[in-house]
Enzyme design. Structure first.
Site, PDB file in Angstrom:
ATOM      1  N   ILE A   1      64.553 -33.462  70.558  1.00 30.11           N
ATOM      2  CA  ILE A   1      63.530 -34.175  71.334  1.00 30.11           C
ATOM      3  C   ILE A   1      64.124 -34.794  72.603  1.00 30.11           C
ATOM      4  O   ILE A   1      63.398 -35.056  73.569  1.00 30.11           O
ATOM      5  CB  ILE A   1      62.871 -35.257  70.430  1.00 30.11           C
ATOM      6  CG1 ILE A   1      61.480 -35.612  70.917  1.00 30.11           C
ATOM      7  CG2 ILE A   1      63.722 -36.510  70.318  1.00 30.11           C
ATOM      8  CD1 ILE A   1      60.680 -36.416  69.884  1.00 30.11           C
TER       9      ILE A   1
ATOM     10  N   ASN B   1      77.636 -34.777  64.136  1.00 21.77           N
ATOM     11  CA  ASN B   1      78.013 -36.193  64.131  1.00 21.77           C
ATOM     12  C   ASN B   1      77.917 -36.650  62.681  1.00 21.77           C
ATOM     13  O   ASN B   1      76.826 -36.674  62.109  1.00 21.77           O
ATOM     14  CB  ASN B   1      77.070 -37.000  65.022  1.00 21.77           C
ATOM     15  CG  ASN B   1      77.191 -36.607  66.481  1.00 21.77           C
ATOM     16  OD1 ASN B   1      78.307 -36.379  66.970  1.00 21.77           O
ATOM     17  ND2 ASN B   1      76.073 -36.509  67.176  1.00 21.77           N
TER      18      ASN B   1
ATOM     19  N   GLU C   1      72.728 -40.623  63.950  1.00 23.93           N
ATOM     20  CA  GLU C   1      71.548 -41.502  63.973  1.00 23.93           C
ATOM     21  C   GLU C   1      70.521 -41.098  62.937  1.00 23.93           C
ATOM     22  O   GLU C   1      69.802 -41.937  62.405  1.00 23.93           O
ATOM     23  CB  GLU C   1      70.903 -41.474  65.369  1.00 23.93           C
ATOM     24  CG  GLU C   1      71.742 -42.203  66.398  1.00 23.93           C
ATOM     25  CD  GLU C   1      71.179 -42.087  67.804  1.00 23.93           C
ATOM     26  OE1 GLU C   1      70.155 -41.406  67.991  1.00 23.93           O
ATOM     27  OE2 GLU C   1      71.794 -42.682  68.701  1.00 23.93           O
ATOM     28  N   VAL C   2      70.440 -39.800  62.678  1.00 17.84           N
ATOM     29  CA  VAL C   2      69.500 -39.307  61.663  1.00 17.84           C
ATOM     30  C   VAL C   2      70.340 -38.860  60.467  1.00 17.84           C
ATOM     31  O   VAL C   2      71.152 -37.924  60.574  1.00 17.84           O
ATOM     32  CB  VAL C   2      68.636 -38.144  62.200  1.00 17.84           C
ATOM     33  CG1 VAL C   2      67.723 -37.618  61.103  1.00 17.84           C
ATOM     34  CG2 VAL C   2      67.813 -38.598  63.408  1.00 17.84           C
TER      35      VAL C   2
ATOM     36  N   HIS D   1      72.732 -32.220  60.111  1.00 20.80           N
ATOM     37  CA  HIS D   1      72.251 -31.297  61.141  1.00 20.80           C
ATOM     38  C   HIS D   1      73.387 -30.848  62.044  1.00 20.80           C
ATOM     39  O   HIS D   1      74.311 -31.610  62.320  1.00 20.80           O
ATOM     40  CB  HIS D   1      71.133 -31.918  61.989  1.00 20.80           C
ATOM     41  CG  HIS D   1      71.453 -33.266  62.548  1.00 20.80           C
ATOM     42  ND1 HIS D   1      71.416 -34.416  61.785  1.00 20.80           N
ATOM     43  CD2 HIS D   1      71.829 -33.647  63.791  1.00 20.80           C
ATOM     44  CE1 HIS D   1      71.747 -35.448  62.545  1.00 20.80           C
ATOM     45  NE2 HIS D   1      72.013 -35.009  63.763  1.00 20.80           N
TER      46      HIS D   1
ATOM     47  N   HIS E   1      74.090 -29.685  65.892  1.00 19.17           N
ATOM     48  CA  HIS E   1      73.561 -29.600  67.251  1.00 19.17           C
ATOM     49  C   HIS E   1      74.122 -28.304  67.859  1.00 19.17           C
ATOM     50  O   HIS E   1      75.328 -28.069  67.794  1.00 19.17           O
ATOM     51  CB  HIS E   1      74.073 -30.741  68.125  1.00 19.17           C
ATOM     52  CG  HIS E   1      73.631 -32.109  67.714  1.00 19.17           C
ATOM     53  ND1 HIS E   1      72.657 -32.805  68.372  1.00 19.17           N
ATOM     54  CD2 HIS E   1      74.059 -32.924  66.710  1.00 19.17           C
ATOM     55  CE1 HIS E   1      72.498 -34.000  67.813  1.00 19.17           C
ATOM     56  NE2 HIS E   1      73.338 -34.099  66.796  1.00 19.17           N
TER      57      HIS E   1
HETATM   58  P1  AMP Z   1      72.605 -37.537  65.585  1.00 14.99           P
HETATM   59  O1  AMP Z   1      72.944 -38.639  66.538  1.00 14.99           O
HETATM   60  O2  AMP Z   1      73.702 -36.511  65.480  1.00 14.99           O
HETATM   61  O3  AMP Z   1      72.132 -38.051  64.248  1.00 14.99           O
HETATM   62  O4  AMP Z   1      71.420 -36.753  66.269  1.00 14.99           O
HETATM   63  C1  AMP Z   1      70.084 -36.954  65.964  1.00 14.99           C
HETATM   64  C2  AMP Z   1      69.313 -36.148  66.964  1.00 14.99           C
HETATM   65  O5  AMP Z   1      67.974 -36.022  66.507  1.00 14.99           O
HETATM   66  C3  AMP Z   1      69.250 -36.775  68.359  1.00 14.99           C
HETATM   67  O6  AMP Z   1      69.831 -35.875  69.312  1.00 14.99           O
HETATM   68  C4  AMP Z   1      67.754 -36.992  68.591  1.00 14.99           C
HETATM   69  O7  AMP Z   1      67.381 -36.753  69.928  1.00 14.99           O
HETATM   70  C5  AMP Z   1      67.142 -35.988  67.628  1.00 14.99           C
HETATM   71  N1  AMP Z   1      65.794 -36.291  67.149  1.00 14.99           N
HETATM   72  C6  AMP Z   1      65.352 -37.450  66.619  1.00 14.99           C
HETATM   73  N2  AMP Z   1      64.054 -37.338  66.260  1.00 14.99           N
HETATM   74  C7  AMP Z   1      63.674 -36.083  66.569  1.00 14.99           C
HETATM   75  C8  AMP Z   1      62.447 -35.360  66.435  1.00 14.99           C
HETATM   76  N3  AMP Z   1      61.335 -35.908  65.928  1.00 14.99           N
HETATM   77  N4  AMP Z   1      62.424 -34.071  66.859  1.00 14.99           N
HETATM   78  C9  AMP Z   1      63.525 -33.507  67.402  1.00 14.99           C
HETATM   79  N5  AMP Z   1      64.705 -34.134  67.531  1.00 14.99           N
HETATM   80  C10 AMP Z   1      64.783 -35.404  67.133  1.00 14.99           C
END
Ligand code: AMP
Ligand code: ZN
Length: 115
Positions: A30, A86, A94-95, A99, A101
């Site tokens: 996003i 990450n 953050e999530v 995942h 990237h």
């Molecule tokens: P991380 O910091 O590695 O956990 O990356 C989490 C990523 O999820 C970030 O790059 C955000 O921009 C992305 N993100 C968060 N919410 C969404 C969403 N609803 N759809 C797509 N990407 C998202």
């Protein structure tokens, strides 16, 4: 379930899916940090690499298989691309749903880490 990526898997949050098989899902980030910024996630909720077990080889191999396939279909292989995980707070996760990237495009990406 409060996990935002699980909501994407369950289609509670609509997202344009780039790649899907029975194990993984891929969609655009996003907040893209490169011309192409795609996330590959396992459909099952796994917080991080630390929560993988030796029974999860299908998940890890599917995540890399998806990355290879996406890079091929979207021509990222031609210029090169970066794959990042990450893992944990200090790494900037953050999530907390595992995942990859995938970052790519024609321009050279920045340094791997900002100094
Ligand atoms: P991380 O910091 O590695 O956990 O990356 C989490 C990523 O999820 C970030 O790059 C955000 O921009 C992305 N993100 C968060 N919410 C969404 C969403 N609803 N759809 C797509 N990407 C998202
Ligand atoms: Zn989740």
């Amino acid at each position: 379930m409060s996990c935002i990526f699980c909501k994407i898997v369950s289609k509670e949050i609509p997202t344009k899916i780039i790649y899907e098989n029975e194990t993984v899902l891929a969609f655009n980030d996003i907040n893209p940090m490169a011309p192409e910024h795609i996330l590959v996630i396992p459909k099952r909720h796994i917080e991080s690499i630390d929560d993988l077990s030796s029974n999860d080889k299908d998940i890890t191999s599917s995540m890399f298989e998806a990355a290879r396939e996406i890079a091929n279909v979207r021509n990222l292989s031609e210029y090169g691309y970066r794959v990042i995980i990450n893992n944990g707070k200090a790494a900037g996760q953050e999530v907390f749903h595992l995942h990859l990237h995938i970052l790519g495009g024609k321009e050279k990406l920045g340094p791997m880490l900002a100094k």
